[in-house]
Structures are given as structure tokens and as C-alpha cells.
Design a protein around this motif. Structure first.
Motif, PDB file in Angstrom:
ATOM      1  N   SER A 262       0.831  -1.202   0.000  1.00  0.00           N
ATOM      2  CA  SER A 262       0.000   0.000   0.000  1.00  0.00           C
ATOM      3  C   SER A 262       0.864   1.250   0.000  1.00  0.00           C
ATOM      4  O   SER A 262       0.615   2.203  -0.748  1.00  0.00           O
ATOM      5  CB  SER A 262      -0.922  -0.006   1.227  1.00  0.00           C
ATOM      6  OG  SER A 262      -1.690   1.163   1.287  1.00  0.00           O
ATOM      7  N   SER A 263       1.905   1.241   0.811  1.00  0.00           N
ATOM      8  CA  SER A 263       2.801   2.393   0.886  1.00  0.00           C
ATOM      9  C   SER A 263       3.508   2.639  -0.439  1.00  0.00           C
ATOM     10  O   SER A 263       3.645   3.774  -0.882  1.00  0.00           O
ATOM     11  CB  SER A 263       3.825   2.157   2.001  1.00  0.00           C
ATOM     12  OG  SER A 263       4.753   3.209   2.059  1.00  0.00           O
ATOM     13  N   ARG A 264       3.946   1.575  -1.079  1.00  0.00           N
ATOM     14  CA  ARG A 264       4.658   1.719  -2.350  1.00  0.00           C
ATOM     15  C   ARG A 264       3.735   2.165  -3.475  1.00  0.00           C
ATOM     16  O   ARG A 264       4.140   2.908  -4.372  1.00  0.00           O
ATOM     17  CB  ARG A 264       5.341   0.402  -2.711  1.00  0.00           C
ATOM     18  CG  ARG A 264       6.477   0.041  -1.764  1.00  0.00           C
ATOM     19  CD  ARG A 264       7.180  -1.230  -2.184  1.00  0.00           C
ATOM     20  NE  ARG A 264       8.258  -1.554  -1.253  1.00  0.00           N
ATOM     21  CZ  ARG A 264       9.071  -2.596  -1.385  1.00  0.00           C
ATOM     22  NH1 ARG A 264       8.914  -3.428  -2.413  1.00  0.00           N
ATOM     23  NH2 ARG A 264      10.007  -2.829  -0.490  1.00  0.00           N
ATOM     24  N   LEU A 265       2.491   1.721  -3.427  1.00  0.00           N
ATOM     25  CA  LEU A 265       1.549   2.090  -4.485  1.00  0.00           C
ATOM     26  C   LEU A 265       1.010   3.498  -4.318  1.00  0.00           C
ATOM     27  O   LEU A 265       0.844   4.230  -5.293  1.00  0.00           O
ATOM     28  CB  LEU A 265       0.367   1.105  -4.495  1.00  0.00           C
ATOM     29  CG  LEU A 265       0.599  -0.260  -5.146  1.00  0.00           C
ATOM     30  CD1 LEU A 265      -0.538  -1.195  -4.778  1.00  0.00           C
ATOM     31  CD2 LEU A 265       0.723  -0.134  -6.657  1.00  0.00           C
ATOM     32  N   TYR A 266       0.740   3.885  -3.081  1.00  0.00           N
ATOM     33  CA  TYR A 266      -0.002   5.122  -2.842  1.00  0.00           C
ATOM     34  C   TYR A 266       0.690   6.071  -1.884  1.00  0.00           C
ATOM     35  O   TYR A 266       0.087   7.053  -1.443  1.00  0.00           O
ATOM     36  CB  TYR A 266      -1.395   4.784  -2.289  1.00  0.00           C
ATOM     37  CG  TYR A 266      -2.154   3.837  -3.172  1.00  0.00           C
ATOM     38  CD1 TYR A 266      -2.711   4.266  -4.377  1.00  0.00           C
ATOM     39  CD2 TYR A 266      -2.306   2.495  -2.820  1.00  0.00           C
ATOM     40  CE1 TYR A 266      -3.399   3.402  -5.188  1.00  0.00           C
ATOM     41  CE2 TYR A 266      -2.996   1.613  -3.634  1.00  0.00           C
ATOM     42  CZ  TYR A 266      -3.540   2.075  -4.819  1.00  0.00           C
ATOM     43  OH  TYR A 266      -4.223   1.199  -5.625  1.00  0.00           O
ATOM     44  N   ASN A 267       1.929   5.773  -1.519  1.00  0.00           N
ATOM     45  CA  ASN A 267       2.652   6.607  -0.556  1.00  0.00           C
ATOM     46  C   ASN A 267       1.842   6.756   0.715  1.00  0.00           C
ATOM     47  O   ASN A 267       1.696   7.839   1.289  1.00  0.00           O
ATOM     48  CB  ASN A 267       2.942   7.997  -1.132  1.00  0.00           C
ATOM     49  CG  ASN A 267       3.961   8.759  -0.300  1.00  0.00           C
ATOM     50  OD1 ASN A 267       4.819   8.154   0.356  1.00  0.00           O
ATOM     51  ND2 ASN A 267       3.876  10.078  -0.313  1.00  0.00           N
ATOM     52  N   ARG A 268       1.282   5.637   1.150  1.00  0.00           N
ATOM     53  CA  ARG A 268       0.391   5.587   2.311  1.00  0.00           C
ATOM     54  C   ARG A 268       1.185   5.190   3.546  1.00  0.00           C
ATOM     55  O   ARG A 268       1.988   4.268   3.502  1.00  0.00           O
ATOM     56  CB  ARG A 268      -0.728   4.569   2.059  1.00  0.00           C
ATOM     57  CG  ARG A 268      -1.698   4.385   3.203  1.00  0.00           C
ATOM     58  CD  ARG A 268      -2.691   3.288   2.851  1.00  0.00           C
ATOM     59  NE  ARG A 268      -3.469   2.915   4.011  1.00  0.00           N
ATOM     60  CZ  ARG A 268      -4.546   3.544   4.421  1.00  0.00           C
ATOM     61  NH1 ARG A 268      -4.977   4.583   3.739  1.00  0.00           N
ATOM     62  NH2 ARG A 268      -5.204   3.142   5.479  1.00  0.00           N
ATOM     63  N   GLY A 269       0.969   5.888   4.634  1.00  0.00           N
ATOM     64  CA  GLY A 269       1.661   5.588   5.872  1.00  0.00           C
ATOM     65  C   GLY A 269       1.149   4.304   6.499  1.00  0.00           C
ATOM     66  O   GLY A 269       0.108   3.758   6.105  1.00  0.00           O
ATOM     67  N   PRO A 270       1.861   3.792   7.516  1.00  0.00           N
ATOM     68  CA  PRO A 270       1.444   2.552   8.174  1.00  0.00           C
ATOM     69  C   PRO A 270       0.117   2.723   8.900  1.00  0.00           C
ATOM     70  O   PRO A 270      -0.200   3.792   9.402  1.00  0.00           O
ATOM     71  CB  PRO A 270       2.578   2.270   9.159  1.00  0.00           C
ATOM     72  CG  PRO A 270       3.188   3.609   9.407  1.00  0.00           C
ATOM     73  CD  PRO A 270       3.075   4.340   8.105  1.00  0.00           C
ATOM     74  N   ARG A 271      -0.683   1.639   8.937  1.00  0.00           N
ATOM     75  CA  ARG A 271      -1.948   1.658   9.629  1.00  0.00           C
ATOM     76  C   ARG A 271      -1.763   1.572  11.137  1.00  0.00           C
ATOM     77  O   ARG A 271      -0.799   0.994  11.613  1.00  0.00           O
ATOM     78  CB  ARG A 271      -2.817   0.449   9.210  1.00  0.00           C
ATOM     79  CG  ARG A 271      -3.713   0.715   8.034  1.00  0.00           C
ATOM     80  CD  ARG A 271      -4.394  -0.556   7.634  1.00  0.00           C
ATOM     81  NE  ARG A 271      -3.693  -1.161   6.501  1.00  0.00           N
ATOM     82  CZ  ARG A 271      -3.860  -2.400   6.111  1.00  0.00           C
ATOM     83  NH1 ARG A 271      -4.643  -3.192   6.767  1.00  0.00           N
ATOM     84  NH2 ARG A 271      -3.207  -2.868   5.079  1.00  0.00           N
ATOM     85  N   GLU A 272      -2.710   2.121  11.878  1.00  0.00           N
ATOM     86  CA  GLU A 272      -2.692   1.961  13.315  1.00  0.00           C
ATOM     87  C   GLU A 272      -3.267   0.607  13.665  1.00  0.00           C
ATOM     88  O   GLU A 272      -4.245   0.163  13.085  1.00  0.00           O
ATOM     89  CB  GLU A 272      -3.530   3.066  13.989  1.00  0.00           C
ATOM     90  CG  GLU A 272      -2.954   4.462  13.802  1.00  0.00           C
ATOM     91  CD  GLU A 272      -3.762   5.498  14.526  1.00  0.00           C
ATOM     92  OE1 GLU A 272      -4.731   5.111  15.208  1.00  0.00           O
ATOM     93  OE2 GLU A 272      -3.441   6.692  14.428  1.00  0.00           O
ATOM     94  N   HIS A 273      -2.658  -0.074  14.628  1.00  0.00           N
ATOM     95  CA  HIS A 273      -3.122  -1.404  15.015  1.00  0.00           C
ATOM     96  C   HIS A 273      -3.798  -1.333  16.390  1.00  0.00           C
ATOM     97  O   HIS A 273      -3.470  -0.510  17.191  1.00  0.00           O
ATOM     98  CB  HIS A 273      -1.947  -2.384  15.075  1.00  0.00           C
ATOM     99  CG  HIS A 273      -1.344  -2.603  13.719  1.00  0.00           C
ATOM    100  ND1 HIS A 273      -1.913  -3.439  12.770  1.00  0.00           N
ATOM    101  CD2 HIS A 273      -0.229  -2.083  13.134  1.00  0.00           C
ATOM    102  CE1 HIS A 273      -1.155  -3.433  11.676  1.00  0.00           C
ATOM    103  NE2 HIS A 273      -0.137  -2.628  11.880  1.00  0.00           N
TER     104      HIS A 273
END
Length: 273
Positions: A262-273
């Protein structure tokens, strides 16, 4: 902003962009207000988009949402390279870390299509080969993606019992039954909803021997920059040989791979767990 030479096309694309940016369907009045367009224009464009399958009307809710044609466009874009190219090394790394087989799949209407498959050394062959399509409600991959979608969108994909007519092993799921020896078939929306709600609460999708005897799968959705599920990362392992108390640890590794993609595709940060 420069004036469009094709206003109708510009307005239609803005409508699709708006519907793609929200978590659920919108009333036509809200679309008109947010885009600052005349209601009559919005209704005309929605009707045309609906004819071609790019939007769908939910009459009971008086709302409009994205149609299956947009899903097909998204899947076609992903199949043309980005997700499979970026996902393949991540699936391979997941297989190396877990010692289990792994794959990456996309939702295509009521089905999932597999775009990456990596088999662990010595693991049995799987039916989830590249370009294979399976009913989404039967698979961990499909359940992972559906569980992250708005309920109205899932209901639109599975409007009646005929949507469940094609399945694997009758889409039987032991998680629906108090007697694991008598799994319940996912043959109606209420049962699918139960599975998806349990999936969301658990944090990962689980399928046990519904696709292939002796194998189970854990899957996590890959989210885009808006939080919309675009794919599913999955690990497949022996069942019941793999202890269920190891499932959360397996899910964490799968989630790690999904978040990296997800991060590589959309420059999305890590999800909160």
C-alpha cells in the motif's frame, strides 16, 4: 483552473472522482452541492454513467455509488503492471518469512482474480494460480477486500441469493457453525455479512478448507490512499496441521506485506493497530 473544452466529460469525471473519494454512496443532491453543478446536469450525467455501468443507483437509499465498470477499470489497471510488479517481491518475501505459500488477488465484480502466486518449497500446488478467478465470498482474499468495503457497496454486489449460486464447496464456512464438522454454506447476504463483520473484528480474513481440502488461508486487504481496498495479500498453509494459536502471528506478517505494498503504491503511511 483552465476551462474544459468538453464540459460534460469534465463533469462526469468529477462525479466519478467524488464517488471514489468517499466511503459510501451519495445522494444526487449532495453530489450537485459538492461539485457546484446544477441538479439537472448531475441527474443526466448519473443516468448516462449508470447505463454504462460506471455508477449504480440504490433506489431504497436514494443514493448513487460506483458501479462494476469502475471496478473492472481498476482491476484492469492493476493487472497491467503496478500491483503485480510491486507485489511479487513482497509476496516472495512473505513466503520466505513464513515458509507458507502466498498470493495477491484483486476483486473483479463478485470474483477475485489472482495476479501473483508464490508457492513455498515443498508445498502442494494451489488452484489460486495467476489469472484464476474464484467467487469472492468463498475465499480469504475476497472476504478481506469485501470486509473493508462499505456495507452498501457489498450489498449492491450481492443483491440476492443468485449471487451466491456459484461457489466452492458450497462456500461452506465452519466459522458460521457451532459444530465445525457441519459448516454452514454462505448462500445468502446475511451469512456473508456475518463472516465480513467477524473478519473486520478479527483484523484479517480466514478461510479453512473451503477452497482446497487440507489448506487454510489468512488474508489482509491492501488499501489505497483513501482507505479503499484494492487488493488482498494472502498466506496459505496446511490445515488443520497449523495450530490456530499461530494465526495472529501469521496475520501480522501478512498485514506487514499488505501495508508495504500500500505504501509503495499510494505513498500511504502505516496503519494503526
Amino acid at each position: 483552473m483552465s476551462q474544459s473544452k468538453v464540459p460534460a466529460l469534465d463533469h462526469a469525471l468529477r462525479i466519478l472522482g467524488l464517488l471514489a473519494s468517499v466511503r459510501g454512496p451519495l445522494p444526487a443532491s449532495a453530489i450537485a452541492q459538492q461539485l457546484e453543478l446544477p441538479r439537472s446536469t448531475v441527474y443526466q450525467l448519473l443516468a448516462t454513467l449508470a447505463e454504462h455501468g460506471y455508477v449504480m443507483h440504490l433506489p431504497e437509499e436514494r443514493r448513487w455509488g460506483l458501479g462494476l465498470a469502475t471496478v473492472e477499470l481498476s482491476s484492469a489497471y492493476a493487472r497491467q503492471e503496478p500491483i503485480s510488479r510491486l507485489g511479487r517481491p513482497l509476496v516472495r518475501q512473505l513466503v520466505d518469512r513464513l515458509g507458507f505459500s502466498g498470493h495477491l488477488a484483486l476483486l473483479h465484480g463478485q470474483n477475485v482474480v489472482y495476479v501473483v502466486e508464490e508457492r513455498a518449497p515443498g508445498a502442494p500446488s494451489m488452484i489460486t494460480d495467476i489469472d484464476v478467478r474464484l467467487p469472492a465470498h468463498s475465499t480469504a482474499s475476497g472476504r478481506a477486500v469485501l470486509s473493508a468495503m462499505p456495507k452498501a457497496q457489498v450489498r449492491a454486489l450481492f443483491p440476492n441469493s443468485s449471487a451466491f449460486a456459484v461457489g466452492i464447496a458450497s462456500s461452506a464456512d465452519p466459522m458460521l457453525s457451532t459444530d465445525r464438522a457441519q459448516p454452514v454454506a454462505i448462500d445468502r447476504y446475511s451469512r456473508l455479512r456475518q463472516v465480513l463483520d467477524d473478519t473486520a473484528a478479527r483484523g484479517y480474513a480466514l478461510e479453512q478448507a473451503a477452497v482446497s481440502p487440507g489448506l487454510a488461508s489468512i488474508s489482509v486487504p491492501v488499501l489505497d490512499h483513501r482507505g479503499w481496498p484494492v487488493a488482498a495479500m494472502t498466506a496459505t498453509f496446511p490445515h488443520p496441521a497449523t495450530e490456530e494459536d499461530t494465526y495472529p502471528a501469521i496475520a501480522r506478517e501478512v498485514s506487514r506485506a499488505a501495508e508495504t505494498l500500500s505504501s509503495r503504491l499510494y505513498n500511504r503511511g502505516p496503519r494503526e493497530h
